[in-house]
Structure formats: structure tokens, C-alpha cells
Design a protein around this motif. Sequence first.
Motif, PDB file in Angstrom:
ATOM      1  N   ALA A 308       0.485  -1.383   0.343  1.00 50.50           N
ATOM      2  CA  ALA A 308      -0.152   0.366   0.271  1.00 50.50           C
ATOM      3  C   ALA A 308       0.528   1.170  -0.222  1.00 50.50           C
ATOM      4  N   GLU A 309       0.308   2.321  -1.050  1.00 49.96           N
ATOM      5  CA  GLU A 309       1.260   2.773  -0.974  1.00 49.96           C
ATOM      6  C   GLU A 309      -0.152   4.528  -0.259  1.00 49.96           C
ATOM      7  N   ALA A 310      -0.335   4.619   0.656  1.00 48.57           N
ATOM      8  CA  ALA A 310      -0.988   4.961   1.392  1.00 48.57           C
ATOM      9  C   ALA A 310      -0.324   6.037   2.507  1.00 48.57           C
ATOM     10  N   TRP A 311      -0.710   7.649   2.035  1.00 44.06           N
ATOM     11  CA  TRP A 311       0.070   8.458   2.550  1.00 44.06           C
ATOM     12  C   TRP A 311      -0.840   8.727   4.055  1.00 44.06           C
ATOM     13  N   VAL A 312      -1.171   7.373   5.004  1.00 41.04           N
ATOM     14  CA  VAL A 312      -2.511   7.454   6.118  1.00 41.04           C
ATOM     15  C   VAL A 312      -1.153   7.565   7.801  1.00 41.04           C
ATOM     16  N   GLU A 313      -1.760   8.634   8.147  1.00 40.60           N
ATOM     17  CA  GLU A 313      -1.236   8.863   9.576  1.00 40.60           C
ATOM     18  C   GLU A 313      -2.933   9.014  10.897  1.00 40.60           C
ATOM     19  N   PRO A 314      -2.909   8.673  12.456  1.00 43.07           N
ATOM     20  CA  PRO A 314      -1.823   8.015  12.923  1.00 43.07           C
ATOM     21  C   PRO A 314      -1.405   6.721  12.355  1.00 43.07           C
ATOM     22  N   LEU A 315      -0.355   5.195  12.798  1.00 43.24           N
ATOM     23  CA  LEU A 315       0.101   4.447  12.294  1.00 43.24           C
ATOM     24  C   LEU A 315      -1.007   3.341  12.502  1.00 43.24           C
ATOM     25  N   GLN A 329       2.107  -5.076   2.861  1.00 41.82           N
ATOM     26  CA  GLN A 329       2.899  -3.932   3.200  1.00 41.82           C
ATOM     27  C   GLN A 329       2.166  -2.316   3.282  1.00 41.82           C
ATOM     28  N   ALA A 330       3.091  -1.779   3.779  1.00 41.86           N
ATOM     29  CA  ALA A 330       2.327  -0.701   3.418  1.00 41.86           C
ATOM     30  C   ALA A 330       3.555   0.429   3.988  1.00 41.86           C
ATOM     31  N   PHE A 331       3.700   1.043   3.019  1.00 47.25           N
ATOM     32  CA  PHE A 331       4.833   2.181   3.008  1.00 47.25           C
ATOM     33  C   PHE A 331       4.548   3.087   4.711  1.00 47.25           C
ATOM     34  N   ASN A 332       5.881   3.612   5.023  1.00 45.13           N
ATOM     35  CA  ASN A 332       6.255   3.706   6.367  1.00 45.13           C
ATOM     36  C   ASN A 332       6.515   5.427   6.245  1.00 45.13           C
ATOM     37  N   PHE A 333       5.534   5.742   5.923  1.00 51.08           N
ATOM     38  CA  PHE A 333       5.671   7.785   5.376  1.00 51.08           C
ATOM     39  C   PHE A 333       6.129   8.929   6.743  1.00 51.08           C
ATOM     40  N   SER A 334       6.140   7.532   7.690  1.00 54.95           N
ATOM     41  CA  SER A 334       6.047   8.569   9.072  1.00 54.95           C
ATOM     42  C   SER A 334       7.338   8.293   8.963  1.00 54.95           C
ATOM     43  N   PHE A 335       7.937   7.205   8.970  1.00 47.87           N
ATOM     44  CA  PHE A 335       9.395   6.895   9.182  1.00 47.87           C
ATOM     45  C   PHE A 335      10.412   7.796   8.228  1.00 47.87           C
ATOM     46  N   VAL A 349      10.137   5.352  15.480  1.00 43.35           N
ATOM     47  CA  VAL A 349      10.277   3.388  15.120  1.00 43.35           C
ATOM     48  C   VAL A 349       9.720   2.245  16.625  1.00 43.35           C
ATOM     49  N   ASP A 350       9.415   3.077  17.797  1.00 46.38           N
ATOM     50  CA  ASP A 350       8.842   2.836  18.014  1.00 46.38           C
ATOM     51  C   ASP A 350       7.571   1.775  18.074  1.00 46.38           C
ATOM     52  N   VAL A 351       6.696   2.885  18.053  1.00 49.60           N
ATOM     53  CA  VAL A 351       5.128   3.220  17.901  1.00 49.60           C
ATOM     54  C   VAL A 351       5.309   2.121  16.337  1.00 49.60           C
ATOM     55  N   SER A 352       5.778   2.583  15.311  1.00 51.12           N
ATOM     56  CA  SER A 352       5.977   1.895  13.941  1.00 51.12           C
ATOM     57  C   SER A 352       5.310  -0.030  14.264  1.00 51.12           C
ATOM     58  N   LEU A 353       6.979  -0.530  15.169  1.00 48.53           N
ATOM     59  CA  LEU A 353       7.135  -1.663  15.282  1.00 48.53           C
ATOM     60  C   LEU A 353       5.712  -2.493  16.478  1.00 48.53           C
ATOM     61  N   GLY A 354       5.240  -1.541  17.061  1.00 48.34           N
ATOM     62  CA  GLY A 354       4.758  -2.275  17.979  1.00 48.34           C
ATOM     63  C   GLY A 354       2.590  -1.807  17.684  1.00 48.34           C
ATOM     64  N   PRO A 362       4.239  -6.805   8.836  1.00 48.98           N
ATOM     65  CA  PRO A 362       6.193  -6.039   8.653  1.00 48.98           C
ATOM     66  C   PRO A 362       6.107  -4.815   9.238  1.00 48.98           C
ATOM     67  N   THR A 363       7.076  -4.566   9.720  1.00 46.13           N
ATOM     68  CA  THR A 363       6.957  -3.390   9.355  1.00 46.13           C
ATOM     69  C   THR A 363       7.965  -2.544   7.858  1.00 46.13           C
ATOM     70  N   THR A 364       7.163  -1.825   7.571  1.00 47.79           N
ATOM     71  CA  THR A 364       7.976  -1.510   6.200  1.00 47.79           C
ATOM     72  C   THR A 364       8.630  -0.182   6.163  1.00 47.79           C
ATOM     73  N   TRP A 365       9.669   0.094   6.014  1.00 53.77           N
ATOM     74  CA  TRP A 365      10.751   1.130   5.993  1.00 53.77           C
ATOM     75  C   TRP A 365      11.497   1.818   4.284  1.00 53.77           C
ATOM     76  N   VAL A 366      10.908   3.066   4.227  1.00 53.75           N
ATOM     77  CA  VAL A 366      11.177   3.635   3.142  1.00 53.75           C
ATOM     78  C   VAL A 366      12.029   5.181   3.885  1.00 53.75           C
ATOM     79  N   LEU A 367      12.581   5.271   2.918  1.00 54.06           N
ATOM     80  CA  LEU A 367      13.732   7.213   3.317  1.00 54.06           C
ATOM     81  C   LEU A 367      13.197   8.011   1.813  1.00 54.06           C
ATOM     82  N   SER A 368      13.556   7.249   0.702  1.00 55.98           N
ATOM     83  CA  SER A 368      13.531   7.666  -0.386  1.00 55.98           C
ATOM     84  C   SER A 368      12.515   7.092  -1.916  1.00 55.98           C
TER      85      SER A 368
END
Length: 591
Positions: A308-315, A329-335, A349-354, A362-368
Motif C-alpha cells: 500500500a502506498e497510503a499516506w495515512v496517519e496516525p500509524l 505491506q504498507a509504506f511507512n511515510f511517518s519514518f 520506530v517504536d510506535v511503528s513496530l508496536g 511487518p514494518t516497512t521502512w523507506v527513506l526515498s
Amino acid sequence: MTRTPLLTIDDLTAGTLVHTPAASGEWWRDAVIYQVYPRSFADGNGDGIGDLPGVTAKLDHLKQLGVDAVWLSPFYRSPQKDAGYDVADYRDIDPLFGTLADFDEMLAGAHERDLKIIVDLVPNHSSDQHVWFQEALAAAPGSAARERYMFRDGRGPAGDEPPNNWQSIFGGPAWTRLTPRSDDGPLGPQWYLHLFDTSQPDLNWENPEVRAELEDVLRFWLDRGVDGFRVDVAHGMIKAPGLPDWDGRAAMVEGTVDGPAANAAEPDDGSTGAGNQGPMFDQDGVHEIYRSWHGVLAEYPGDRCLVAEAWVEPLSRLARYVRPDEMHQAFNFSFLTAPWDAAKMRTVVDVSLGTMDAVGAPTTWVLSNHDVVRHASRFGLAEIGGRQLNGIAATDPQPDAELGLRRARAATLLMLGLPGSAYLYQGEELGLPDHTALPAEVRQDPSFFRTDGAEPGRDGCRVPLPWVGGAPGNGFGPTGKTWLPQPGVYADLAADRQYGVAGSTYEMYRTALELRRAEKIGTAGLAWVDALAASPDVVSFQVSGVVVVSNLGEAALTLPAEAEVLVASGDLTTSDGVRAVPSDTTVWLRA
């Protein structure tokens, strides 16, 4: 340089467990996935635009780098008004990129190298050149053809006002009125909704015909052997009943990158401002669609996946997309949008994992990625105020290139040390920055034109890759042509100038990925290093047999002499026989 008090081995090995190890399972749970933006990856035929044969020719680069899968941005038949995210035919390859035979050859080559292939799916909207929309234009209001899209009568006595006040993500109104027709009804021509460009009409996902068509598209590509789908605008598709007015504006990227001073009040839900708001996003009805799609993928062997490319918050809202019977999976844009701030990073990181653990995902991490300023440039911006992520213009404050690359390398090692799945964007393994000085006349992003240049747009992160430094077009293709100009620094950062070079960004990535696989980091548990858990400057955790230490502060962080350094994002310092991690540096240790 100032240094912190000397750490001991006990300091680095006493930790509080916050994420338990995952049993080995589906490949996507711990995969490192590399995004290929086809038009800018490699050009096989010399026209200056990347293509599928170019991807096939560079598969060995990806295999040697050490990734597990490749996600390809759209290659479908398209008028290319939005770089292929305006799809005219979901079952064919645009001639710009090759043929279905070229796709099959690329897919086979990837599978021969044990690389999975994920393709982009764009279900929120089609191109206005799609046969369905052309039929809708020729049909009358209320017809079956128009019911496939979001056609509405206008407001006002003559119907000459838009059905609501929604704004396009690319700027300007989200409604366009049709050219007058004699049979358009008593209120005149209807309007159609386009949350993006006028050439991208939104599909009507309340229509069973639309749902059946896209499920058939899924099966078309699954039958060819793809391993999964990245779903564009996955939080869209369903709109709030009645399409109510909304006074906000859903930007391409909501999040900002703020300096430490802006983060005194740290939210406890991991939010960084990366969520799209409004009645056009994150409606409960989208989950019914993904439960159905989950069932389609389950018909096929090999653990196919939906991303999922979902720009959604909160996690906690994002986690709803990856419940066991929906997406995988869902992209973690909060990260991605987290600032260079240790406390904020730890919280995300803490909230994403929990949050993801609670739904078994699984938590999915992305920077670019292809929609945001590359992190090698983003982290080089001055830490004052905020900065939108969708583009830097030549007239904007420019990033500090040295600082940006140093922090980008550190952020990458932190990310690759986290359990779950990680995404890399093409060229980040070379340390590529955005092209921040593109002249207006070469820009192609519709957001640049629809905002009259107020938003620079995403062209800067989409510049063709350099493969051979100093060659015409830096080796992007056989003729030297490139559809966007490359900045001068790309010659020195070209792939051939980094292969086998100790300390290069490419070799750092390759080493980290090799260690990540060997240490089974993707499925490991995570414990915060208690001695550093309250530090305003350090993010440190234990994962598998590795201790990850990221120093985001100014003072060098001392290391115990017996700690073995496995990989570092930069050179460590030594003074009086004591090693230390300098500012903006991450190190993986065996303690």
C-alpha cells in the motif's frame, strides 16, 4: 571534538525488548526491495528514456547489490502526462518502454537471479485516453459508461459551479467541466473528478464493473508471473458519501522536515505530518476492496504480495491496511518524513513496530522514492522551519551536499538495521542527490505546471542514473541522451566509480545488505539499548547479534575497545587510543 563518557560492553548489551523475533515465513516479510523508475534507470535503445531492456541489462547490478526484489514504477501504455501514472491500457506496455515480450524477458531474467518482481498498479484513476473514458465522453449523463467515473452535475442555477470545492493534489480545482453537448441535460455539461491532473479522471469504485475490471487486471499480471503489486494512492478510491465540501488541500506530500527546535512537543503516536486528510482519503470502504484482492492473490502460489502506498496517519490507521486478510505491506511515510532528531526517530520506530506487530504485519521502512526529495539532499537542508518534500528549485535554499550525504548514509544504515522490510530508491546506493537546479523549460511534472511553478515538483529526484562516469550521459544509454539533464556531480558518483572502492556509498550498501541477510536482521527482535534510550542525540538498539548506534548529535560517542565494528557510514575517530562515532554517523557493532 567533544566526546561522551566511555561506554562499556555492558552498556551496549543491556536492552529493553520492544519487538519479538518473527518466525520465518513469506519472502516479503523481511525483503529489501529496490524501486526502479523505468524511464530513468537505464536506456537500452538510445532514445534518452529508460526502458525494460535497460532494466534487464542491469539486473546483475541489483543482484550484486544484494536486494531481494524489484518494484517497477508504471510501464503501461500511457500518454505520459504524469510519467505513466495516467494509464490508458492496463494490459500492455507503452512503446516508450518496450513490449510485452521485453517484459517477459525482464521477468524471466529477474527470476533466474532469485529476484522477485513487483509491478505498480494505479487503480484510483485512469488516463483520459483510456477507452472507458472516451466512451464516457461520448455517452449521455446517467449512462453506464459515465458510471465508471465520478461524473456529477454542477452546482448553481446553470450548473456552472463545481460539484464541491475539492482541490487537486497537483494544484487547482479537482473538477473539470466537459465541453458543451446538446444532450448534457438541463444543467448543461457535467463535471468529472480528478484528484490529480485533468488527464487523470477518478474511477468510481462504488461501481461493480470497475471492481471486476481491476481484479481481471490483477490476474493478467499474476498469470504472467509477477510476485506482487504496489498500489498507488491505496488510501483513495473510495470517497465520502455525498462528496462533502472540505476546506483543506490534500498535498502530494503533507509531511515536512523540521529541525530539532520544532519537535519539542513529540507526539506519542508516531505522527510526523505525513498523512493525507479529507473526505477523499482513508475511507473505510477501501478495506473491502483489499480483502477481495487478497483473495485473488491467494489463488496463486508463491506468496504474492500487495503493498500500500497510503499516506495515512496516525500509524494505527495505516495498520488497518495490513490486517491479515488485506494487504501485506504498507509504506511507512511517518519514518520517511521523520526529522533528523533522535527522540523523534525513536518514537517513530517504536510506535511503528508496536502497531504493526499488533496486526501481525511487518514494518516497512523507506527513506526515498520517486515522489520526494532524495534523502541525500533532504538531510542537507538547513534546520530552520519546515520544508515540503516535493521538490527543490534553483531559487530555493540549497542543501549542504556534504552534510546531506553524511546524514543519508547514517540514516540508511539505521534503516537497514531495523527488522521488517526495507525499500531502496534507484540511485540511493550511489548517494545521488536531487538535481536542485533544473531550469523551468525542462521540467515535466504536472504539479509544477498546475501550480504555476510554486511547487518545483518531483523531476529533481527522477533524473537518469549515471552508470559510467564521464561518458556521454554518464553511460545512461548508448547515445548519451537523457530525458532530463544530469547535474555535474553525477559523474563522480557514477556506479563504475564506486564498484570495489572501499568507503564508497555503493560498497557501504552492499556490505550492509550482506550483513543484514547473514544476521537475519529482517526477522530478528529489537531491543533498545537502555544506556542510550533517553539520549537526545543517539538512536541505539540491538537486533540479532548486532548493535546499531546512530549518533545524531554533535559530540562524538565513545566505543568500548572490545566492540567489533562490522560496518560504518563514515570514518570513526580515534583519540588517546579511544575510538568514537562522530556526529551524523551510524555504526553496526558486534558487542
